[in-house]
Design a protein around this motif. Structure first.
Motif, PDB file in Angstrom:
ATOM      1  N   MET A   1     111.525  -7.158 -89.709  1.00 47.15           N
ATOM      2  CA  MET A   1     111.191  -8.554 -89.580  1.00 47.15           C
ATOM      3  C   MET A   1     112.187  -9.332 -90.428  1.00 47.15           C
ATOM      4  O   MET A   1     112.424  -8.983 -91.579  1.00 47.15           O
ATOM      5  N   GLU A   2     112.757 -10.362 -89.841  1.00 43.39           N
ATOM      6  CA  GLU A   2     113.728 -11.159 -90.568  1.00 43.39           C
ATOM      7  C   GLU A   2     113.737 -12.585 -90.053  1.00 43.39           C
ATOM      8  O   GLU A   2     113.297 -12.855 -88.939  1.00 43.39           O
ATOM      9  N   PHE A   3     114.252 -13.482 -90.900  1.00 42.58           N
ATOM     10  CA  PHE A   3     114.402 -14.876 -90.509  1.00 42.58           C
ATOM     11  C   PHE A   3     115.801 -15.060 -89.950  1.00 42.58           C
ATOM     12  O   PHE A   3     116.781 -14.679 -90.579  1.00 42.58           O
ATOM     13  N   ASP A   4     115.897 -15.647 -88.757  1.00 44.63           N
ATOM     14  CA  ASP A   4     117.180 -15.944 -88.136  1.00 44.63           C
ATOM     15  C   ASP A   4     117.320 -17.449 -87.966  1.00 44.63           C
ATOM     16  O   ASP A   4     116.521 -18.067 -87.258  1.00 44.63           O
ATOM     17  N   LEU A 105     111.203 -16.401 -87.162  1.00 44.21           N
ATOM     18  CA  LEU A 105     110.856 -15.146 -87.800  1.00 44.21           C
ATOM     19  C   LEU A 105     110.874 -14.078 -86.720  1.00 44.21           C
ATOM     20  O   LEU A 105     110.066 -14.114 -85.797  1.00 44.21           O
ATOM     21  N   GLU A 106     111.812 -13.153 -86.800  1.00 44.21           N
ATOM     22  CA  GLU A 106     112.004 -12.145 -85.756  1.00 44.21           C
ATOM     23  C   GLU A 106     111.292 -10.845 -86.109  1.00 44.21           C
ATOM     24  O   GLU A 106     111.388 -10.361 -87.231  1.00 44.21           O
ATOM     25  N   TYR A 107     110.588 -10.289 -85.151  1.00 40.97           N
ATOM     26  CA  TYR A 107     110.054  -8.934 -85.252  1.00 40.97           C
ATOM     27  C   TYR A 107     109.958  -8.416 -83.832  1.00 40.97           C
ATOM     28  O   TYR A 107     109.368  -9.066 -82.971  1.00 40.97           O
ATOM     29  N   LEU A 132     106.180  -4.179 -94.740  1.00 43.22           N
ATOM     30  CA  LEU A 132     107.117  -5.289 -94.889  1.00 43.22           C
ATOM     31  C   LEU A 132     106.516  -6.488 -95.622  1.00 43.22           C
ATOM     32  O   LEU A 132     107.196  -7.138 -96.416  1.00 43.22           O
ATOM     33  N   GLN A 165     100.561 -11.017 -87.733  1.00 44.33           N
ATOM     34  CA  GLN A 165     101.255 -11.673 -88.846  1.00 44.33           C
ATOM     35  C   GLN A 165     100.363 -12.727 -89.503  1.00 44.33           C
ATOM     36  O   GLN A 165     100.313 -12.824 -90.735  1.00 44.33           O
TER      37      GLN A 165
END
Length: 182
Positions: A1-4, A105-107, A132, A165
């Motif tokens: 999971m990350e912020f793009d 927020l990518e997952y 995470l 989430q």
């Protein structure tokens, strides 16, 4: 999971965070940080002559502001939708489309996870998100509740992930750094 960050917004601005959640990086109200070291919230801590400096910024509007911002980030990306963490008009927001977002927020599920049964998918997703988002502190009871909610969402995996989430950011384990033994 990350912020793009999206290409049309290379610079991310989080405005008025001190009003929304009580703190903003590099915007401490005094040289002594956000917290008065002698602050003691009413109740058990005050009765025991203990202090809780961080509780000085924990009032109901800021707690709700934090949850609103986190829910908005999950559902709409970093957008002004429903009290999100950016400024602007909050209308015209559609969950999961991210049309007003400056970042998301990518997952994502890997190919093998998509092909598994819904129950196995829930186990994998919730366990990975627990690692995470809570460093593995998420209790077994909370995991089970989140898995049931994940499985209750229609066949849309992206919507199920957003529900998981949201439930994790609502859990005590997300907001603490010590193990939860209940």
């Amino acid at each position: 999971m990350e912020f793009d960050a999206l290409p049309h917004e290379p610079v991310i601005q989080l405005l008025d965070m001190d009003e929304k959640i009580g703190q903003m990086p590099h915007a401490s109200p005094t040289v002594f940080s956000f917290f008065l070291p002698e602050f003691s919230p009413q109740g058990t801590l005050e009765d025991g002559t203990l202090v809780g400096p961080e509780a000085s910024v924990l009032d109901m509007p800021r707690i709700v502001g934090l949850l609103d911002g986190l829910f908005s980030m999950i559902k709409y990306g970093l957008a002004p939708c429903y009290n999100g963490f950016t400024d602007g008009n909050g209308g015209g927001c559609n969950e999961g489309t991210y049309e007003r977002a400056t970042g998301i927020l990518e997952y994502g599920l890997s190919g093998s996870e998509v092909e598994t049964s819904r129950e196995l998918q829930a186990d994998t997703v919730v366990d990975e998100m627990a690692t995470l988002m809570t460093a593995g502190r998420l209790s077994e009871q909370s995991r089970q509740i989140i898995k049931e909610a994940y499985n209750s969402v229609s066949s849309d995996s992206a919507a199920a992930i957003r529900v998981a989430q949201q439930l994790i950011v609502s859990s005590p384990e997300f907001h603490t750094t010590n193990p939860n033994f209940f």
